[in-house]
Motif scaffolding. Structure first.
Motif, PDB file in Angstrom:
ATOM      1  N   LEU A 167      -0.521 -16.640  30.881  1.00 54.20           N
ATOM      2  CA  LEU A 167      -1.338 -17.559  31.686  1.00 54.20           C
ATOM      3  C   LEU A 167      -2.060 -16.477  32.625  1.00 54.20           C
ATOM      4  CD1 LEU A 167       1.394 -20.308  32.167  1.00 54.20           C
ATOM      5  CD2 LEU A 167      -0.631 -20.140  30.677  1.00 54.20           C
ATOM      6  N   TRP A 168      -1.746 -15.663  33.057  1.00 50.90           N
ATOM      7  CA  TRP A 168      -2.326 -14.779  34.339  1.00 50.90           C
ATOM      8  C   TRP A 168      -3.635 -14.365  33.788  1.00 50.90           C
ATOM      9  CZ3 TRP A 168      -1.927 -14.354  39.317  1.00 50.90           C
ATOM     10  CH2 TRP A 168      -2.702 -13.221  39.953  1.00 50.90           C
ATOM     11  N   ILE A 169      -3.733 -13.877  32.519  1.00 45.29           N
ATOM     12  CA  ILE A 169      -4.840 -13.191  31.964  1.00 45.29           C
ATOM     13  C   ILE A 169      -5.629 -14.204  31.083  1.00 45.29           C
ATOM     14  CG2 ILE A 169      -3.666 -11.070  31.957  1.00 45.29           C
ATOM     15  CD1 ILE A 169      -3.577 -11.212  29.027  1.00 45.29           C
ATOM     16  N   SER A 170      -5.284 -15.334  30.523  1.00 50.49           N
ATOM     17  CA  SER A 170      -5.663 -16.370  29.796  1.00 50.49           C
ATOM     18  C   SER A 170      -5.947 -17.699  29.946  1.00 50.49           C
ATOM     19  CB  SER A 170      -5.097 -16.106  28.446  1.00 50.49           C
ATOM     20  OG  SER A 170      -4.770 -14.938  27.972  1.00 50.49           O
ATOM     21  N   ALA A 171      -5.541 -17.908  31.337  1.00 47.44           N
ATOM     22  CA  ALA A 171      -5.727 -19.502  31.823  1.00 47.44           C
ATOM     23  C   ALA A 171      -7.237 -19.801  31.677  1.00 47.44           C
ATOM     24  CB  ALA A 171      -5.077 -19.520  33.362  1.00 47.44           C
ATOM     25  N   LYS A 172      -8.068 -19.081  31.806  1.00 49.77           N
ATOM     26  CA  LYS A 172      -9.455 -19.522  31.861  1.00 49.77           C
ATOM     27  C   LYS A 172     -10.298 -19.521  30.624  1.00 49.77           C
ATOM     28  CE  LYS A 172      -9.982 -17.947  36.670  1.00 49.77           C
ATOM     29  NZ  LYS A 172     -10.148 -19.275  37.310  1.00 49.77           N
ATOM     30  N   ASP A 173      -9.568 -18.952  29.435  1.00 55.41           N
ATOM     31  CA  ASP A 173     -10.268 -18.670  28.207  1.00 55.41           C
ATOM     32  C   ASP A 173     -10.777 -20.325  27.656  1.00 55.41           C
ATOM     33  OD1 ASP A 173      -9.472 -16.339  28.654  1.00 55.41           O
ATOM     34  OD2 ASP A 173      -7.998 -16.181  27.160  1.00 55.41           O
ATOM     35  N   CYS A 174     -11.807 -20.020  26.986  1.00 55.14           N
ATOM     36  CA  CYS A 174     -12.355 -21.202  26.026  1.00 55.14           C
ATOM     37  C   CYS A 174     -12.421 -20.643  24.738  1.00 55.14           C
ATOM     38  CB  CYS A 174     -13.767 -21.774  26.646  1.00 55.14           C
ATOM     39  SG  CYS A 174     -13.639 -22.477  28.298  1.00 55.14           S
ATOM     40  N   VAL A 270      -1.123 -24.668  30.564  1.00 51.56           N
ATOM     41  CA  VAL A 270      -1.170 -24.721  29.193  1.00 51.56           C
ATOM     42  C   VAL A 270      -2.036 -25.864  28.772  1.00 51.56           C
ATOM     43  CG1 VAL A 270       0.012 -24.868  27.169  1.00 51.56           C
ATOM     44  CG2 VAL A 270       0.809 -23.106  28.924  1.00 51.56           C
ATOM     45  N   TYR A 271      -1.939 -27.214  29.565  1.00 53.75           N
ATOM     46  CA  TYR A 271      -2.467 -28.109  29.033  1.00 53.75           C
ATOM     47  C   TYR A 271      -4.231 -28.118  29.166  1.00 53.75           C
ATOM     48  CZ  TYR A 271      -4.470 -33.003  28.965  1.00 53.75           C
ATOM     49  OH  TYR A 271      -5.432 -34.023  29.013  1.00 53.75           O
ATOM     50  N   VAL A 272      -4.402 -27.183  30.330  1.00 53.88           N
ATOM     51  CA  VAL A 272      -5.940 -27.048  30.650  1.00 53.88           C
ATOM     52  C   VAL A 272      -6.574 -26.242  29.447  1.00 53.88           C
ATOM     53  CG1 VAL A 272      -7.629 -26.067  32.319  1.00 53.88           C
ATOM     54  CG2 VAL A 272      -5.639 -27.653  33.045  1.00 53.88           C
ATOM     55  N   MET A 273      -5.571 -25.151  29.029  1.00 57.16           N
ATOM     56  CA  MET A 273      -6.128 -24.215  28.109  1.00 57.16           C
ATOM     57  C   MET A 273      -6.309 -25.041  26.873  1.00 57.16           C
ATOM     58  SD  MET A 273      -4.060 -20.626  28.672  1.00 57.16           S
ATOM     59  CE  MET A 273      -4.878 -20.108  27.113  1.00 57.16           C
ATOM     60  N   TRP A 274      -5.691 -25.828  26.321  1.00 59.26           N
ATOM     61  CA  TRP A 274      -5.620 -26.566  25.319  1.00 59.26           C
ATOM     62  C   TRP A 274      -6.748 -27.651  25.323  1.00 59.26           C
ATOM     63  CZ3 TRP A 274      -5.182 -32.031  24.566  1.00 59.26           C
ATOM     64  CH2 TRP A 274      -5.244 -32.503  23.414  1.00 59.26           C
ATOM     65  N   LYS A 275      -7.224 -28.015  26.451  1.00 63.20           N
ATOM     66  CA  LYS A 275      -8.489 -28.914  26.508  1.00 63.20           C
ATOM     67  C   LYS A 275      -9.645 -28.141  26.460  1.00 63.20           C
ATOM     68  CE  LYS A 275      -9.170 -32.666  27.987  1.00 63.20           C
ATOM     69  NZ  LYS A 275      -9.530 -33.828  27.200  1.00 63.20           N
ATOM     70  N   ASN A 276      -9.546 -26.596  26.850  1.00 57.07           N
ATOM     71  CA  ASN A 276     -10.597 -25.922  26.777  1.00 57.07           C
ATOM     72  C   ASN A 276     -10.945 -25.285  25.556  1.00 57.07           C
ATOM     73  OD1 ASN A 276     -11.694 -26.129  29.438  1.00 57.07           O
ATOM     74  ND2 ASN A 276     -10.485 -24.596  30.128  1.00 57.07           N
ATOM     75  N   VAL A 277     -10.076 -25.374  24.503  1.00 58.07           N
ATOM     76  CA  VAL A 277     -10.155 -24.932  23.108  1.00 58.07           C
ATOM     77  C   VAL A 277     -11.247 -25.144  22.440  1.00 58.07           C
ATOM     78  CG1 VAL A 277      -9.208 -24.546  20.742  1.00 58.07           C
ATOM     79  CG2 VAL A 277      -7.765 -24.489  22.787  1.00 58.07           C
ATOM     80  N   GLY A 278     -12.196 -24.432  22.043  1.00 57.37           N
ATOM     81  CA  GLY A 278     -13.507 -24.972  21.431  1.00 57.37           C
ATOM     82  C   GLY A 278     -14.648 -25.310  22.098  1.00 57.37           C
ATOM     83  N   ARG A 279     -14.466 -25.424  23.640  1.00 58.98           N
ATOM     84  CA  ARG A 279     -15.382 -25.953  24.628  1.00 58.98           C
ATOM     85  C   ARG A 279     -16.438 -24.937  24.756  1.00 58.98           C
ATOM     86  NH1 ARG A 279     -13.834 -27.189  30.922  1.00 58.98           N
ATOM     87  NH2 ARG A 279     -15.972 -27.904  31.483  1.00 58.98           N
TER      88      ARG A 279
END
Length: 580
Positions: A167-174, A270-279
């Protein structure tokens, strides 16, 4: 040095060309998504999460009730398997995204702010200490227990370390590769955190119930109840006579609140990362505000001082409450402790309600625009604030009904009624204040000043007099820069903006004071119920009205949401403070 000098000259030249350009700016179009049906992938991952959550909830709740052939080691076995699968998936995610250059095309600047990740690391450290205490406690009588009781905290410690790093390194990933696998993996991670949270809450509630029962009876009677079938942990039937064993046992139960908050914080990220998948993020409409956090600047210290007074006073009330209620059987000391607790909370909640109302009034004079851009993080923050507040609303309304319908009424009942009413009012006013603050844009003057300072970036030693000599006195201004989307400034105004100190108006100062006071007050209101000060179990009005089985069940279900609300409000208020 030469390369930097060239970059500075190129930056200055490009800004001058942009200032005199009249050609309209053509915004770059967002790349189209390759995914055929995004909602289908999301729906499949949601269905997976729902089924796993229902399975975990069924096992956890069955293990908490009597006369059901489901034991705690069955629950631990399921959680261990889920955590191991999540660890394997996280490793797969990190390896696959690092090898694929097009895996992460953009990042969400609003997701995973530094204060949220910092809080996650803090709770992770305490969770690791709790796992060490658990391992030491269960190892004290390993011959009496199932092996899963020792394996579970070891796997949980590994899970906490791996997930925190992830989560520290990947929280902002799309992410834009393995979309459906990534969604399912993130939903599995979220469900695992919620299952661990449910297990921790149930374990803590059962432990507190047994502690109160054990305090009112002898050791022999308590052992007899364990033998005849009273639901308990399998470790209760083993002897823990050594002093080091008791230290491990009491230590890990005191650290449960941190593990509970860690699971909820991780679930939100984790929920925010899930929302950003494919965004895909349009950087022209997705504003990035890099605000500096200055805790002891631009403030009157009033909010910090009052908040610290509330925090220290609350810690004193907590200690006295624990000593007089949980360590004494005298009814007079119990009444004094309840009176002291209610008076402190009434004063604290009253001040917080007034301050929130004042902050909402100040917002009416605030000239900042509302931020209407799509922001999954802010949407989740608002949903969590509104949803978590329902737990405390439910407890308060149940208390109000019990107090009004019960007779006779004494001073403690009157204080309890006032406390319940103020709890409802404070949650309502605070939610309004926080939600309105989260939807405000950062101050325009700081953003505008920073954009104009970039025009002279790299010119460290600027001759202000030479710049001012080149400014005509006729008042002519430069042509507006439609290419950059910002309005042009007179060169003299640019000089003043560079040399003048940054000023903050009274509205922003008061909003910062209010945010800091509410932040510190919410911390103590989180600490008190999280570490044992729970008058709902010690006040006889609700117990006599609803019964010994219904009222504890209501509190056990609703109180964890109220505790989580306080910690989430702290994170949201910190964001409001920085944005003010």
């Amino acid at each position: 040095m030469g390369c930097g000098h060239k970059d500075d000259k190129a930056s200055l030249a490009s800004s001058q060309v942009a200032s005199f350009s009249h050609q309209p700016h053509q915004p770059s179009s967002t790349p189209a998504s390759k995914e055929v049906w995004k909602k289908g992938g999301r729906m499949f991952s949601i269905l997976l999460a729902v089924h796993l959550a229902l399975l975990a909830c069924t096992l956890v709740s069955s293990g908490a009730f009597e006369k059901i052939a489901v034991h705690d080691y069955d629950v631990f076995f399921l959680l261990t398997v889920m955590m191991l699968i999540v660890i394997v998936w996280i490793i797969f995610y990190l390896v696959s995204t690092s090898r694929c250059p097009d895996a992460i095309l953009c990042k969400d600047s609003h997701a995973g702010p530094i204060w949220l990740r910092g809080g996650l690391i803090l709770f992770a450290i305490f969770s690791l200490v709790m796992d060490v205490f658990k391992i030491g406690y269960y190892s004290s009588f390993y011959t009496c227990l199932s092996a899963i009781k020792i394996i579970y905290p070891i796997v949980q410690a590994i899970f906490v370390v791996v997930q925190t790093y992830f989560l520290w390194i990947s929280a902002k990933d799309c992410v834009h590769v393995h979309l459906n696998i990534t969604r399912c993996g993130l939903m599995l991670t979220l469900t695992t955190n919620l299952a661990v949270w449910m297990s921790a809450v149930t374990d803590e509630s059962v432990h507190k119930a047994h502690s109160k029962l054990k305090k009112n009876m002898t050791e022999e009677i308590f052992r007899w109840l364990l033998k005849v079938g009273m639901r308990t942990s399998s470790a209760e039937a083993c002897n823990c006579n050594s002093q080091i064993c008791q230290i491990f046992k009491n230590g890990y139960f005191w650290l449960y609140p941190f593990n509970i908050e860690y699971s909820l914080f991780a679930s939100a990220m984790v929920y925010v990362m899930w929302k950003n998948v494919g965004r895909f993020i349009d950087h022209h409409s997705h504003h990035i505000h890099r605000l500096k956090f200055r805790l002891f600047r631009r403030t009157f210290f009033v909010g910090i001082v009052l908040g610290l007074i509330i925090l220290v006073s609350g810690l004193g009330v907590l200690v006295l409450y624990e000593v007089q209620v949980n360590s004494s059987t005298e009814s007079s000391k119990k009444s004094q402790a309840l009176t002291m607790y209610y008076v402190f909370n009434i004063v604290c909640l009253g001040l917080m309600s007034l301050v929130c109302i004042g902050g909402s009034v100040i917002y009416r004079f605030d000239k900042r625009d509302m931020d209407r851009h799509k922001n999954p993080t802010r949407t989740l923050d608002v949903a969590l604030l509104m949803g978590a507040a329902l737990g405390q609303y439910a407890i308060s309304y149940y208390s109000i009904v019990a107090i009004v319908a019960s007779t006779p009424r004494d001073a403690i009942s009157a204080l309890n009624l006032t406390y319940a009413l103020l709890m409802i009012a404070q949650h309502t006013f605070q939610n309004i204040f926080i939600i309105e603050g989260l939807h405000r844009q950062p101050p325009k003057e700081d953003h505008k000043r920073e954009s104009h300072q970039k025009d002279l970036y790299g010119l460290t030693f600027v001759n202000i007099n030479a710049v001012s000599l080149r400014v005509p006195d006729s008042g002519s201004t430069l042509a507006p820069s439609t290419a950059s989307g910002t309005e042009a400034m007179h060169p003299s105004e640019l000089v003043r903006s560079l040399t003048a100190p940054k000023k903050m108006n009274w509205r922003r100062k008061f909003l910062r004071e209010i945010s800091m006071f509410l932040l510190l007050s919410n911390i103590i209101l989180w600490i008190m119920p999280a570490f044992g000060a729970r008058p709902q179990f010690d006040n006889d009005t609700e117990l006599n009205f609803y019964g010994d089985s219904m009222w504890p069940a209501i509190v056990d279900i609703c109180l964890p949401f109220g505790i989580f609300y306080r910690m989430h409000a702290v994170a949201s208020l910190l964001e409001v403070y920085i944005m003010s």
